[in-house]
Design a protein around this motif. Structure first.
Motif, PDB file in Angstrom:
ATOM      1  N   ALA A  50     168.653 -32.616 -71.249  1.00  0.00           N
ATOM      2  CA  ALA A  50     167.892 -32.015 -72.348  1.00  0.00           C
ATOM      3  C   ALA A  50     168.651 -30.846 -72.955  1.00  0.00           C
ATOM      4  O   ALA A  50     168.644 -30.650 -74.180  1.00  0.00           O
ATOM      5  N   ALA A  51     169.319 -30.059 -72.121  1.00  0.00           N
ATOM      6  CA  ALA A  51     170.083 -28.916 -72.627  1.00  0.00           C
ATOM      7  C   ALA A  51     171.197 -29.377 -73.557  1.00  0.00           C
ATOM      8  O   ALA A  51     171.440 -28.777 -74.611  1.00  0.00           O
ATOM      9  N   LYS A  61     173.457 -20.740 -78.926  1.00  0.00           N
ATOM     10  CA  LYS A  61     173.742 -20.823 -77.494  1.00  0.00           C
ATOM     11  C   LYS A  61     172.597 -21.565 -76.815  1.00  0.00           C
ATOM     12  O   LYS A  61     171.427 -21.372 -77.159  1.00  0.00           O
ATOM     13  N   VAL A  62     172.927 -22.441 -75.874  1.00  0.00           N
ATOM     14  CA  VAL A  62     171.908 -23.126 -75.069  1.00  0.00           C
ATOM     15  C   VAL A  62     172.110 -22.716 -73.619  1.00  0.00           C
ATOM     16  O   VAL A  62     173.203 -22.847 -73.066  1.00  0.00           O
ATOM     17  N   LEU A  63     171.045 -22.212 -73.010  1.00  0.00           N
ATOM     18  CA  LEU A  63     171.096 -21.740 -71.636  1.00  0.00           C
ATOM     19  C   LEU A  63     170.197 -22.609 -70.773  1.00  0.00           C
ATOM     20  O   LEU A  63     169.089 -22.977 -71.188  1.00  0.00           O
ATOM     21  N   ALA A  64     170.661 -22.933 -69.600  1.00  0.00           N
ATOM     22  CA  ALA A  64     169.900 -23.804 -68.709  1.00  0.00           C
ATOM     23  C   ALA A  64     169.687 -23.132 -67.364  1.00  0.00           C
ATOM     24  O   ALA A  64     170.619 -22.594 -66.772  1.00  0.00           O
ATOM     25  N   GLU A 177     175.359 -23.205 -71.140  1.00  0.00           N
ATOM     26  CA  GLU A 177     175.702 -22.218 -70.117  1.00  0.00           C
ATOM     27  C   GLU A 177     174.613 -22.224 -69.046  1.00  0.00           C
ATOM     28  O   GLU A 177     173.423 -22.165 -69.367  1.00  0.00           O
ATOM     29  N   ASN A 178     175.039 -22.313 -67.815  1.00  0.00           N
ATOM     30  CA  ASN A 178     174.075 -22.244 -66.717  1.00  0.00           C
ATOM     31  C   ASN A 178     173.724 -20.786 -66.441  1.00  0.00           C
ATOM     32  O   ASN A 178     174.607 -19.926 -66.378  1.00  0.00           O
ATOM     33  N   LEU A 179     172.457 -20.542 -66.275  1.00  0.00           N
ATOM     34  CA  LEU A 179     171.978 -19.184 -66.026  1.00  0.00           C
ATOM     35  C   LEU A 179     171.480 -19.106 -64.590  1.00  0.00           C
ATOM     36  O   LEU A 179     170.610 -19.888 -64.185  1.00  0.00           O
ATOM     37  N   ASP A 180     172.027 -18.207 -63.842  1.00  0.00           N
ATOM     38  CA  ASP A 180     171.606 -18.041 -62.439  1.00  0.00           C
ATOM     39  C   ASP A 180     170.442 -17.071 -62.348  1.00  0.00           C
ATOM     40  O   ASP A 180     170.532 -15.930 -62.800  1.00  0.00           O
TER      41      ASP A 180
END
Length: 329
Positions: A50-51, A61-64, A177-180
């Motif tokens: 989906a991201a 920007k797309v953050l996941a 971008e993966n977000l922790d």
């Protein structure tokens, strides 16, 4: 410079919800007017598909946040995840579609962030005088459009279905971008032990359905809603209801349309055996085309209908179902 706009997108089965794309359109409008950037956040388990889809809709920007603990989007855990994401991104405003999940999340999140929240908005604009956003939403059963300026940052807003047209997909740009974030099971204050479906009609979700077939007290009982479900199925739509049938137990409250139910704005709304109370009309008046079926030619629903059929629904609805099935082939 105004802080960025953040849109929280929801997904189901790897696909972004259409309502979230409409919220994204509002985010684009707000970002354009305020001269800031637009980011989209998607949370859940296995949300990378989906991201990546969101890269086609013009976000900067797309953050996941892809986390096993978000598999069921537990409200406590989702609120913690989005709150931490806001701490990292520091947006000026957080937008989301008016879904059941968002109706739960938005006030929780606003309370945690100690900021203002507006639900059921239909528009947003940027005020250069105040440097803040102005949210427009209907009040007094939709008879008045009110504007609100919210305190705090980020301000939180949910947007009614069809408040904006979902953008058309374009060329994919940017990257995910993966977000922790830090989530632990103990953040959930209650445990989901079982999921029970209370929607026996099938079809799309009410709030995102493009066609809705609704019934009122005039259906006479739960059997009438089985007839409406056939028409909804033939149209590829959802079944709705006014409040009395839900209160009487003829159909689940999840189908209720109105101020105390879902606010919908499909392209086609068929109101069957519905008198047209203010409470109900306020929830569906935004439909593009309204068809009313009622044996009382003086029913209020005819005052807002684009097409009216005076007669017995038990004869009319099956005929419409057959016609819709023939057209669908």
């Amino acid at each position: 410079m105004v802080s960025p706009i953040l849109v929280l997108a929801e997904s189901s089965g790897g696909k972004v919800l259409a309502l979230s794309l409409e919220a994204l359109a509002m985010g684009r409008k707000a970002a354009r007017e305020s001269g800031t950037s637009l980011a989209v956040l998607v949370c859940g388990k296995g949300v990378l598909t989906a991201a990546n889809e969101l890269l086609c809709y013009g976000a900067d920007k797309v953050l996941a946040v892809d986390n096993d603990l978000l598999a069921d989007l537990h409200p406590d855990l989702l609120c913690a995840a989005v709150s931490q994401a806001c701490d990292i991104i520091k947006p000026g405003a957080l937008f989301m579609a008016e879904t059941l999940a968002a109706l739960d999340l938005a006030p929780r999140l606003a309370a945690r962030l100690k900021t203002g929240c507006a639900s059921d908005c239909v528009d947003v604009s940027f005020s250069r005088d105040t440097g803040g956003f102005i949210f427009t939403k209907p009040v007094y059963s939709g008879n008045v459009m009110a504007q609100f300026a919210l305190a705090g940052e980020p301000v939180v807003a949910t947007f009614r279905a069809r408040a904006a047209e979902a953008p058309e997909p374009g060329a994919m740009s940017g990257r995910v971008e993966n977000l922790d974030v830090s989530l632990v099971p103990s953040l959930a204050r209650y445990e989901v032990v079982e999921k029970v479906s209370i929607d026996a009609t099938g079809g799309p979700r009410l709030e995102s359905a493009d066609k809705i077939v609704s019934g009122g007290r005039g259906m006479g009982g739960p059997e009438g809603f089985a007839v409406l479900a056939e028409l909804a199925k033939a149209l590829g739509g959802a079944v709705g209801a006014s409040r009395p049938p839900c209160d009487l137990g003829w159909i689940s409250p999840v189908h209720q349309v109105g101020i105390t139910g879902a606010i919908v704005a499909p392209s086609l709304y068929i109101a069957t055996g519905i008198s047209g109370s203010t409470q109900h009309v306020a929830g569906m008046a935004g439909a593009r085309v309204i068809v009313a079926i009622n044996n009382n030619q003086d029913a209020n629903i005819f005052k807002i209908a684009d097409f009216g059929i005076v007669g017995d629904w038990e004869k009319i609805v099956p005929a419409l179902t057959r016609a819709a099935a023939e057209i669908a082939g």
